[in-house]
Design a protein around this motif. Structure first.
Motif, PDB file in Angstrom:
ATOM      1  N   THR A   1      -2.290  -0.715  -1.665  1.00  0.00           N
ATOM      2  CA  THR A   1      -1.144   0.087  -2.091  1.00  0.00           C
ATOM      3  C   THR A   1      -1.320   0.622  -3.506  1.00  0.00           C
ATOM      4  OG1 THR A   1       0.036  -1.926  -2.757  1.00  0.00           O
ATOM      5  CG2 THR A   1       0.500  -1.061  -0.573  1.00  0.00           C
TER       6      THR A   1
ATOM      7  N   SER B   1      -1.179   4.500  -4.234  1.00  0.00           N
ATOM      8  CA  SER B   1      -0.152   5.037  -5.136  1.00  0.00           C
ATOM      9  C   SER B   1      -0.754   5.864  -6.263  1.00  0.00           C
ATOM     10  CB  SER B   1       0.691   3.900  -5.716  1.00  0.00           C
ATOM     11  OG  SER B   1       1.412   3.229  -4.688  1.00  0.00           O
TER      12      SER B   1
ATOM     13  N   VAL C   1       4.462   2.643  -2.467  1.00  0.00           N
ATOM     14  CA  VAL C   1       4.693   1.757  -1.335  1.00  0.00           C
ATOM     15  C   VAL C   1       4.989   0.367  -1.887  1.00  0.00           C
ATOM     16  CG1 VAL C   1       3.701   0.725   0.749  1.00  0.00           C
ATOM     17  CG2 VAL C   1       3.101   3.067   0.118  1.00  0.00           C
TER      18      VAL C   1
ATOM     19  N   GLU D   1       5.712   9.953   5.290  1.00  0.00           N
ATOM     20  CA  GLU D   1       5.120   9.079   4.284  1.00  0.00           C
ATOM     21  C   GLU D   1       4.390   7.904   4.933  1.00  0.00           C
ATOM     22  OE1 GLU D   1       8.225  10.170   4.279  1.00  0.00           O
ATOM     23  OE2 GLU D   1       8.818  10.867   2.277  1.00  0.00           O
TER      24      GLU D   1
ATOM     25  N   PHE E   1       0.364   6.962   4.609  1.00  0.00           N
ATOM     26  CA  PHE E   1      -0.123   5.658   4.162  1.00  0.00           C
ATOM     27  C   PHE E   1      -1.053   5.038   5.206  1.00  0.00           C
ATOM     28  CE2 PHE E   1       0.722   0.954   3.592  1.00  0.00           C
ATOM     29  CZ  PHE E   1      -0.109   0.830   2.500  1.00  0.00           C
TER      30      PHE E   1
END
Length: 229
Positions: free
Chosen positions: A11, A15, A22, A193, A197
């Motif tokens: 994450t 990010s 996240v 989103e 991810f």
């Protein structure tokens, strides 16, 4: 919990290049399933395959969105200052287990270990020598604190823990392997989103992080079950 540190690194890497963050909440798999079935809101869930199947059957994830992500193997560890023991063969591993207090987890690896003891016919002997780590607590901490002589858990949870030495994976004939999978929450309002991810989780950049944590990425085909290319 086996994927906690892995997800933290994934994450953070994601990010740094995405326009949103996240947030990860980690807990034992049994507790996670109970929490989600009780109505907790989530966008994506990462759990052992059997737990994902339970959530899919109860309609708590989007139908067909489940994807296998990583394979994880169970390893053996002792305190860094403990005398080394032979765990190279099934016989020597069995002897080592019988001679020590053993720490194990509440997750699928723990269940598989108990089945191994049953196959060996030592479940009654081991009953007083077993310490199950409380949900959310790593077996590595039991090892480091000296509460158990041998810890058996996912390699990712035993690696790089101060005071703990990993002896290796379980020997041939005793292997315990788990697959951790992802699924999209049935009530998410962030489909775009979430899919972005998930694409990153299956990317080459994420695969490098997966390998660094002692796991292996599941090979992906052209189009996944959630429709991601």
């Amino acid at each position: 919990m086996a994927t906690r540190l892995l997800l933290t690194d994934v994450t953070q890497a994601f990010s740094s290049r995405a326009n949103f963050d996240v947030q990860i909440t980690s807990m034992g798999g049994v507790d996670a399933v109970k929490k989600l079935q009780a109505g907790a809101c989530f966008d994506i869930v990462v759990l052992a395959r059997d737990a994902i199947d339970i959530l899919a059957a109860s309609g708590h994830v989007v139908a067909g969105s489940d994807e296998d992500w990583v394979h994880s193997s169970v390893a053996i560890a002792m305190r860094e200052d403990a005398a080394n023991v032979d765990v190279e063969s099934e016989h020597s591993f069995r002897e080592a287990v019988l001679a020590h207090r053993v720490g194990y987890s509440t997750g699928p690896s723990g269940t598989a270990l108990l089945k191994l003891f049953e196959r060996w016919g030592i479940q009654d002997q081991m009953r007083t020598q077993l310490t199950q780590a409380p949900a959310g607590v790593s077996v590595a901490h039991l090892v480091a604190d000296g509460r158990v002589g041998i810890g058996i858990q996912q390699l990712s949870e035993l690696k790089n823990v101060p005071g703990v030495r990993v002896l290796g994976l379980l020997p041939p004939g005793c292997e315990i392997n788990s697959t951790f999978s992802t699924a999209i929450g049935a009530t998410t309002t962030r489909q775009r989103e979430v899919q972005e991810f998930i694409r990153f989780m299956h990317s080459a950049d994420a695969a490098e992080i997966v390998n660094r944590h002692g796991m292996s990425p599941v090979k992906q085909h052209g189009v996944t079950k959630s429709g991601l290319s």
